[in-house]
Design an enzyme around this catalytic site. Structure first.
Site, mmCIF file in Angstrom:
data_model
loop_
_atom_site.group_PDB
_atom_site.id
_atom_site.type_symbol
_atom_site.label_atom_id
_atom_site.label_comp_id
_atom_site.label_asym_id
_atom_site.label_seq_id
_atom_site.Cartn_x
_atom_site.Cartn_y
_atom_site.Cartn_z
ATOM 1 C CG ASP A 100 -1.501 0.983 1.337
ATOM 2 O OD1 ASP A 100 -1.582 1.961 0.391
ATOM 3 O OD2 ASP A 100 -3.302 1.107 2.154
ATOM 4 C CE LYS A 144 -1.367 10.474 -11.944
ATOM 5 N NZ LYS A 144 -0.351 9.043 -11.586
ATOM 6 C CE1 TYR A 158 -5.145 10.243 -11.776
ATOM 7 C CE2 TYR A 158 -4.882 12.511 -14.294
ATOM 8 C CZ TYR A 158 -4.275 10.786 -13.976
ATOM 9 O OH TYR A 158 -3.393 10.032 -13.882
ATOM 10 C CB SER A 168 -1.087 12.043 -15.767
ATOM 11 O OG SER A 168 -1.917 12.132 -17.171
#
Length: 269
Positions: free
Chosen positions: A61, A163, A159, A146
């Site tokens: 994890d 990134k 998100y 990304s």
């Protein structure tokens, strides 16, 4: 060329499926021993089993520092060195369904959840990889960022933010390792729409699947999704000795999306 990663040991996070699984497969094909890590034990063990005796599965994890400590100790105890880390594990925040992720309506809890995996996981991975790679003084850290880390995404603020932070932290790690006199390189890969399981809920399996796929990549100059294997190919380069002068760099795998305005392909007769 073959066996470009011979005598190399790699840890790949989020390797139970998608890009992580593709990277693990290619690394093994090139002679690497790969620790396939994930929190999806069933899928992770299946990937590692399919790769044979040059791979094994470890539960990791990425949000938990104690998990990183355990993995680092186990890798060094079992293999004697740790040469490559691919920080691939990540979430979008939409895994449990549609929730607001815009800058006005996103909850702090949802914001933190995305950053805990996507950013804290990368920070911890880099931390323990550097400490482990110090033993040999060399290594390669590859962070999967990304296209969303380079542009704003109004509907996925957490998100995009996470990134973007991965992109910046990659450069910080690269400079730190150079400052320390270590031959530990750190680079980031920035895929755009890549055909992984995360897209399946949007694509569906009905007769309109192809139409949905075409609509989602309409603004991409190459007019298609990227494939996990195409991301894996860049990761292989960065992990190999062919890239020993590349650090602090970023690699876009986006079908030309960030090159400028999308174009309509023309036919030359």
């Amino acid at each position: 060329m073959e066996n470009r990663l011979a005598s190399t040991v790699a840890v790949v996070t989020g390797a139970a499926q998608g890009i992580g699984a593709a990277i693990a497969r290619l690394f093994v094909q090139e002679g690497c021993f790969v620790y396939v890590t994930d929190i999806n034990d069933e899928l992770g063990e299946a990937v590692a089993s399919a790769l044979g005796d040059r791979a094994c599965y470890l539960r990791l994890d990425v949000r938990r520092e104690e998990d990183w400590q355990r993995v680092a100790l186990q890798v060094l105890r079992e293999r004697g060195s740790w040469n490559v880390l691919v920080n691939n594990a990540g979430i979008t925040g939409f895994e449990q369904g549609a929730v607001p992720h815009d800058p006005e309506h996103a909850s702090l809890e949802d914001w933190h959840a995305v950053h805990n995996t996507n950013l804290d996981g990368v920070f911890l991975g880099c931390k323990y990889a550097i400490r482990s790679m110090r033993l040999s003084g060399t290594g390669s850290i590859i962070n999967i960022s990304s296209r969303s880390g380079l542009v704003g995404i109004p509907s996925a603020a957490a998100y995009a933010s996470s990134k973007a932070a991965v992109r910046n932290h990659t450069k910080t790690v690269a400079l730190y390792c150079a400052e320390q006199g270590l031959k530990i390189r750190c680079n980031s890969i920035h895929p755009a729409a890549t055909l992984t399981p995360m897209w399946e809920p949007m694509l569906g399996s009905g007769s309109d699947r192809e139409e949905r796929m075409a609509a989602l990549v309409r603004d991409t100059p190459l007019r298609r999704f990227g494939m996990p294997e195409e991301v894996a190919a860049v990761a292989l380069l960065l992990a190999s000795n062919e890239a020993t002068y590349i650090t602090g760099s970023e690699f876009n795998i986006d079908g030309g999306l960030l090159a400028g305005t999308a174009v309509t392909p023309t036919v030359v007769k």
